[in-house]
Design a protein around this motif. Structure first.
Motif, PDB file in Angstrom:
ATOM      1  N   ALA A  94       0.830  -1.208   0.000  1.00  0.00           N
ATOM      2  CA  ALA A  94       0.000   0.000   0.000  1.00  0.00           C
ATOM      3  C   ALA A  94       0.864   1.258   0.000  1.00  0.00           C
ATOM      4  O   ALA A  94       0.614   2.202  -0.759  1.00  0.00           O
ATOM      5  CB  ALA A  94      -0.933  -0.011   1.213  1.00  0.00           C
ATOM      6  N   LEU A  95       1.908   1.288   0.848  1.00  0.00           N
ATOM      7  CA  LEU A  95       2.786   2.461   0.911  1.00  0.00           C
ATOM      8  C   LEU A  95       3.556   2.631  -0.398  1.00  0.00           C
ATOM      9  O   LEU A  95       3.744   3.760  -0.871  1.00  0.00           O
ATOM     10  CB  LEU A  95       3.754   2.330   2.081  1.00  0.00           C
ATOM     11  CG  LEU A  95       3.146   2.435   3.479  1.00  0.00           C
ATOM     12  CD1 LEU A  95       4.216   2.210   4.538  1.00  0.00           C
ATOM     13  CD2 LEU A  95       2.474   3.787   3.685  1.00  0.00           C
ATOM     14  N   GLY A  96       4.015   1.521  -0.981  1.00  0.00           N
ATOM     15  CA  GLY A  96       4.707   1.616  -2.260  1.00  0.00           C
ATOM     16  C   GLY A  96       3.807   2.178  -3.348  1.00  0.00           C
ATOM     17  O   GLY A  96       4.246   2.992  -4.178  1.00  0.00           O
ATOM     18  N   PHE A  97       2.549   1.766  -3.340  1.00  0.00           N
ATOM     19  CA  PHE A  97       1.599   2.294  -4.314  1.00  0.00           C
ATOM     20  C   PHE A  97       1.384   3.792  -4.102  1.00  0.00           C
ATOM     21  O   PHE A  97       1.325   4.562  -5.068  1.00  0.00           O
ATOM     22  CB  PHE A  97       0.280   1.550  -4.200  1.00  0.00           C
ATOM     23  CG  PHE A  97      -0.736   1.942  -5.222  1.00  0.00           C
ATOM     24  CD1 PHE A  97      -0.683   1.440  -6.511  1.00  0.00           C
ATOM     25  CD2 PHE A  97      -1.749   2.833  -4.908  1.00  0.00           C
ATOM     26  CE1 PHE A  97      -1.613   1.809  -7.462  1.00  0.00           C
ATOM     27  CE2 PHE A  97      -2.687   3.208  -5.853  1.00  0.00           C
ATOM     28  CZ  PHE A  97      -2.617   2.693  -7.133  1.00  0.00           C
ATOM     29  N   LEU A  98       1.282   4.207  -2.840  1.00  0.00           N
ATOM     30  CA  LEU A  98       1.104   5.631  -2.556  1.00  0.00           C
ATOM     31  C   LEU A  98       2.322   6.437  -2.976  1.00  0.00           C
ATOM     32  O   LEU A  98       2.188   7.563  -3.491  1.00  0.00           O
ATOM     33  CB  LEU A  98       0.825   5.835  -1.063  1.00  0.00           C
ATOM     34  CG  LEU A  98      -0.537   5.378  -0.549  1.00  0.00           C
ATOM     35  CD1 LEU A  98      -0.633   5.603   0.950  1.00  0.00           C
ATOM     36  CD2 LEU A  98      -1.672   6.108  -1.253  1.00  0.00           C
ATOM     37  N   LEU A  99       3.520   5.897  -2.758  1.00  0.00           N
ATOM     38  CA  LEU A  99       4.737   6.617  -3.132  1.00  0.00           C
ATOM     39  C   LEU A  99       4.816   6.826  -4.641  1.00  0.00           C
ATOM     40  O   LEU A  99       5.451   7.778  -5.102  1.00  0.00           O
ATOM     41  CB  LEU A  99       5.967   5.843  -2.640  1.00  0.00           C
ATOM     42  CG  LEU A  99       6.248   5.916  -1.138  1.00  0.00           C
ATOM     43  CD1 LEU A  99       7.425   4.999  -0.783  1.00  0.00           C
ATOM     44  CD2 LEU A  99       6.548   7.350  -0.706  1.00  0.00           C
ATOM     45  N   VAL A 100       4.191   5.937  -5.398  1.00  0.00           N
ATOM     46  CA  VAL A 100       4.194   6.080  -6.852  1.00  0.00           C
ATOM     47  C   VAL A 100       3.106   7.044  -7.319  1.00  0.00           C
ATOM     48  O   VAL A 100       3.334   7.877  -8.207  1.00  0.00           O
ATOM     49  CB  VAL A 100       4.017   4.702  -7.527  1.00  0.00           C
ATOM     50  CG1 VAL A 100       3.850   4.852  -9.037  1.00  0.00           C
ATOM     51  CG2 VAL A 100       5.211   3.812  -7.223  1.00  0.00           C
ATOM     52  N   SER A 216      -8.680  -7.459   7.469  1.00  0.00           N
ATOM     53  CA  SER A 216      -8.605  -6.009   7.659  1.00  0.00           C
ATOM     54  C   SER A 216      -7.385  -5.436   6.949  1.00  0.00           C
ATOM     55  O   SER A 216      -7.455  -4.362   6.334  1.00  0.00           O
ATOM     56  CB  SER A 216      -8.552  -5.671   9.146  1.00  0.00           C
ATOM     57  OG  SER A 216      -9.707  -6.119   9.805  1.00  0.00           O
ATOM     58  N   ALA A 217      -6.257  -6.137   7.028  1.00  0.00           N
ATOM     59  CA  ALA A 217      -5.061  -5.689   6.319  1.00  0.00           C
ATOM     60  C   ALA A 217      -5.277  -5.712   4.812  1.00  0.00           C
ATOM     61  O   ALA A 217      -4.874  -4.790   4.086  1.00  0.00           O
ATOM     62  CB  ALA A 217      -3.869  -6.560   6.703  1.00  0.00           C
ATOM     63  N   PHE A 218      -5.924  -6.761   4.325  1.00  0.00           N
ATOM     64  CA  PHE A 218      -6.245  -6.827   2.894  1.00  0.00           C
ATOM     65  C   PHE A 218      -7.193  -5.695   2.505  1.00  0.00           C
ATOM     66  O   PHE A 218      -7.054  -5.094   1.426  1.00  0.00           O
ATOM     67  CB  PHE A 218      -6.874  -8.182   2.572  1.00  0.00           C
ATOM     68  CG  PHE A 218      -7.369  -8.288   1.159  1.00  0.00           C
ATOM     69  CD1 PHE A 218      -6.480  -8.478   0.113  1.00  0.00           C
ATOM     70  CD2 PHE A 218      -8.723  -8.179   0.872  1.00  0.00           C
ATOM     71  CE1 PHE A 218      -6.938  -8.565  -1.200  1.00  0.00           C
ATOM     72  CE2 PHE A 218      -9.180  -8.266  -0.423  1.00  0.00           C
ATOM     73  CZ  PHE A 218      -8.291  -8.465  -1.463  1.00  0.00           C
ATOM     74  N   SER A 219      -8.162  -5.384   3.367  1.00  0.00           N
ATOM     75  CA  SER A 219      -9.088  -4.285   3.100  1.00  0.00           C
ATOM     76  C   SER A 219      -8.350  -2.965   3.003  1.00  0.00           C
ATOM     77  O   SER A 219      -8.680  -2.113   2.163  1.00  0.00           O
ATOM     78  CB  SER A 219     -10.146  -4.218   4.201  1.00  0.00           C
ATOM     79  OG  SER A 219     -10.876  -5.415   4.292  1.00  0.00           O
ATOM     80  N   GLY A 220      -7.348  -2.771   3.866  1.00  0.00           N
ATOM     81  CA  GLY A 220      -6.560  -1.543   3.813  1.00  0.00           C
ATOM     82  C   GLY A 220      -5.844  -1.390   2.483  1.00  0.00           C
ATOM     83  O   GLY A 220      -5.799  -0.296   1.901  1.00  0.00           O
ATOM     84  N   LEU A 221      -5.275  -2.503   1.972  1.00  0.00           N
ATOM     85  CA  LEU A 221      -4.615  -2.455   0.670  1.00  0.00           C
ATOM     86  C   LEU A 221      -5.618  -2.135  -0.433  1.00  0.00           C
ATOM     87  O   LEU A 221      -5.357  -1.305  -1.321  1.00  0.00           O
ATOM     88  CB  LEU A 221      -3.927  -3.790   0.393  1.00  0.00           C
ATOM     89  CG  LEU A 221      -3.280  -3.953  -0.982  1.00  0.00           C
ATOM     90  CD1 LEU A 221      -2.200  -2.907  -1.212  1.00  0.00           C
ATOM     91  CD2 LEU A 221      -2.711  -5.368  -1.138  1.00  0.00           C
ATOM     92  N   TYR A 222      -6.772  -2.769  -0.384  1.00  0.00           N
ATOM     93  CA  TYR A 222      -7.807  -2.526  -1.392  1.00  0.00           C
ATOM     94  C   TYR A 222      -8.270  -1.065  -1.364  1.00  0.00           C
ATOM     95  O   TYR A 222      -8.403  -0.425  -2.416  1.00  0.00           O
ATOM     96  CB  TYR A 222      -8.984  -3.461  -1.147  1.00  0.00           C
ATOM     97  CG  TYR A 222     -10.205  -3.150  -1.980  1.00  0.00           C
ATOM     98  CD1 TYR A 222     -10.310  -3.609  -3.290  1.00  0.00           C
ATOM     99  CD2 TYR A 222     -11.245  -2.379  -1.464  1.00  0.00           C
ATOM    100  CE1 TYR A 222     -11.428  -3.322  -4.058  1.00  0.00           C
ATOM    101  CE2 TYR A 222     -12.362  -2.087  -2.227  1.00  0.00           C
ATOM    102  CZ  TYR A 222     -12.446  -2.551  -3.514  1.00  0.00           C
ATOM    103  OH  TYR A 222     -13.552  -2.255  -4.270  1.00  0.00           O
ATOM    104  N   LEU A 223      -8.510  -0.529  -0.172  1.00  0.00           N
ATOM    105  CA  LEU A 223      -8.969   0.849  -0.054  1.00  0.00           C
ATOM    106  C   LEU A 223      -7.907   1.831  -0.514  1.00  0.00           C
ATOM    107  O   LEU A 223      -8.213   2.861  -1.132  1.00  0.00           O
ATOM    108  CB  LEU A 223      -9.370   1.143   1.395  1.00  0.00           C
ATOM    109  CG  LEU A 223     -10.649   0.477   1.887  1.00  0.00           C
ATOM    110  CD1 LEU A 223     -10.789   0.646   3.395  1.00  0.00           C
ATOM    111  CD2 LEU A 223     -11.866   1.037   1.176  1.00  0.00           C
ATOM    112  N   THR A 224      -6.645   1.529  -0.228  1.00  0.00           N
ATOM    113  CA  THR A 224      -5.562   2.406  -0.656  1.00  0.00           C
ATOM    114  C   THR A 224      -5.519   2.521  -2.170  1.00  0.00           C
ATOM    115  O   THR A 224      -5.406   3.623  -2.723  1.00  0.00           O
ATOM    116  CB  THR A 224      -4.218   1.877  -0.139  1.00  0.00           C
ATOM    117  OG1 THR A 224      -4.244   1.822   1.294  1.00  0.00           O
ATOM    118  CG2 THR A 224      -3.080   2.781  -0.569  1.00  0.00           C
ATOM    119  N   VAL A 225      -5.624   1.394  -2.844  1.00  0.00           N
ATOM    120  CA  VAL A 225      -5.601   1.403  -4.310  1.00  0.00           C
ATOM    121  C   VAL A 225      -6.843   2.099  -4.863  1.00  0.00           C
ATOM    122  O   VAL A 225      -6.756   2.922  -5.788  1.00  0.00           O
ATOM    123  CB  VAL A 225      -5.496  -0.033  -4.851  1.00  0.00           C
ATOM    124  CG1 VAL A 225      -5.601  -0.045  -6.367  1.00  0.00           C
ATOM    125  CG2 VAL A 225      -4.190  -0.679  -4.406  1.00  0.00           C
TER     126      VAL A 225
END
Length: 261
Positions: A94-100, A216-225
């Protein structure tokens, strides 16, 4: 702990803490972090509208995963260290996606700078009169100072990241709370007994917590994207902070133009 998987999880946790400490001290990011957190928690009243828009479809998919036999079998077999590594993996993605993607938000803001942009973003600020005089001056070109680079650009990206991470974290905690309540109601010992593939029964409390944390962790990744790629989610999550980002870019351009003049 006697678990080999706890070693890399511990090292990763210590490495993340070291990076955060370096950012707060050597890079003087404490002021930015404090502002971003205050800005986010100051808009908690928007959490419910965001939840009603972002979670329904997600919860529909998560619920079917939550009641699947394989999910509980996998979760019950995970050690604490392995579960932590999975959570760190999702968080890192998620953080890597945000950094991009977040630098594109800054680029979108400074690419949109024109005379009307400067007048709009500086309205109601100490630079309102200065922006008007610069726009009316044929020899001045404040839009030439619009591009944000270097550490200034990193500061703006950091602000966006703090706001986004806190919002996603709050929504992920909402998913965790829902799964804990839902699981305590429908997952009974006879059901777990039927799902167990070994002579040892599945520990209901431990498995429930681990399944809830995993999803919940998977949900966080999904929401971030989703909040960065989907325009509807993007407007909901970034609407207010985008206006402040544009104000920072506009006022910076006017300030630098004044210094040059």
């Amino acid at each position: 702990t006697g678990e080999f998987s706890a070693a890399p999880a511990t090292l990763i946790a210590l490495g993340l803490l070291a990076v955060v400490w370096y950012a707060l001290t050597a890079l003087h990011a404490r002021q930015i972090l404090t502002w971003g957190l205050a800005r986010t928690f100051g808009s908690l009243r928007q959490l419910l509208p965001m939840t009603t828009r972002a979670l329904p479809l997600l919860l529909l998919a998560i619920t079917f995963l939550f009641i699947s036999t394989e999910m509980w079998q996998v979760a019950s077999s995970l050690t604490v260290g392995t579960l932590w590594l999975v959570v760190v993996l999702f968080a890192g993605l998620a953080l890597g996606f945000l950094l991009v993607r977040l630098p594109e938000e800054v680029d979108r803001a400074d690419d949109a700078v024109d005379d009307a942009f400067l007048l709009r973003t500086c309205k109601g600020t100490p630079l309102e009169e200065a922006s008007r005089s610069l726009v009316e001056d044929p020899e001045a070109d404040p839009t030439a100072y619009a591009e944000v680079t270097g550490y200034e650009r990193s500061n703006l990206v950091l602000v966006l990241m703090v706001v986004q991470v806190v919002q996603v974290l709050l929504l992920s905690l909402s998913v965790f709370a829902f799964l804990m309540v839902f699981g305590s109601l429908i997952i009974t010992p006879p059901v777990l007994g039927a799902w167990s593939t070994s002579d040892d029964p599945i520990n209901r409390s431990q498995a429930l917590v681990q399944v809830a944390i995993f999803l919940s962790a998977f949900s966080g990744l999904y929401l971030t994207v989703s909040t960065v790629t989907d325009e509807t989610y993007r407007a909901q999550f970034f609407g207010s902070v985008t206006r402040e980002l544009e104000r920072a870019v506009g006022m910076r351009a006017v300030y630098l133009a004044l210094r040059a003049r």
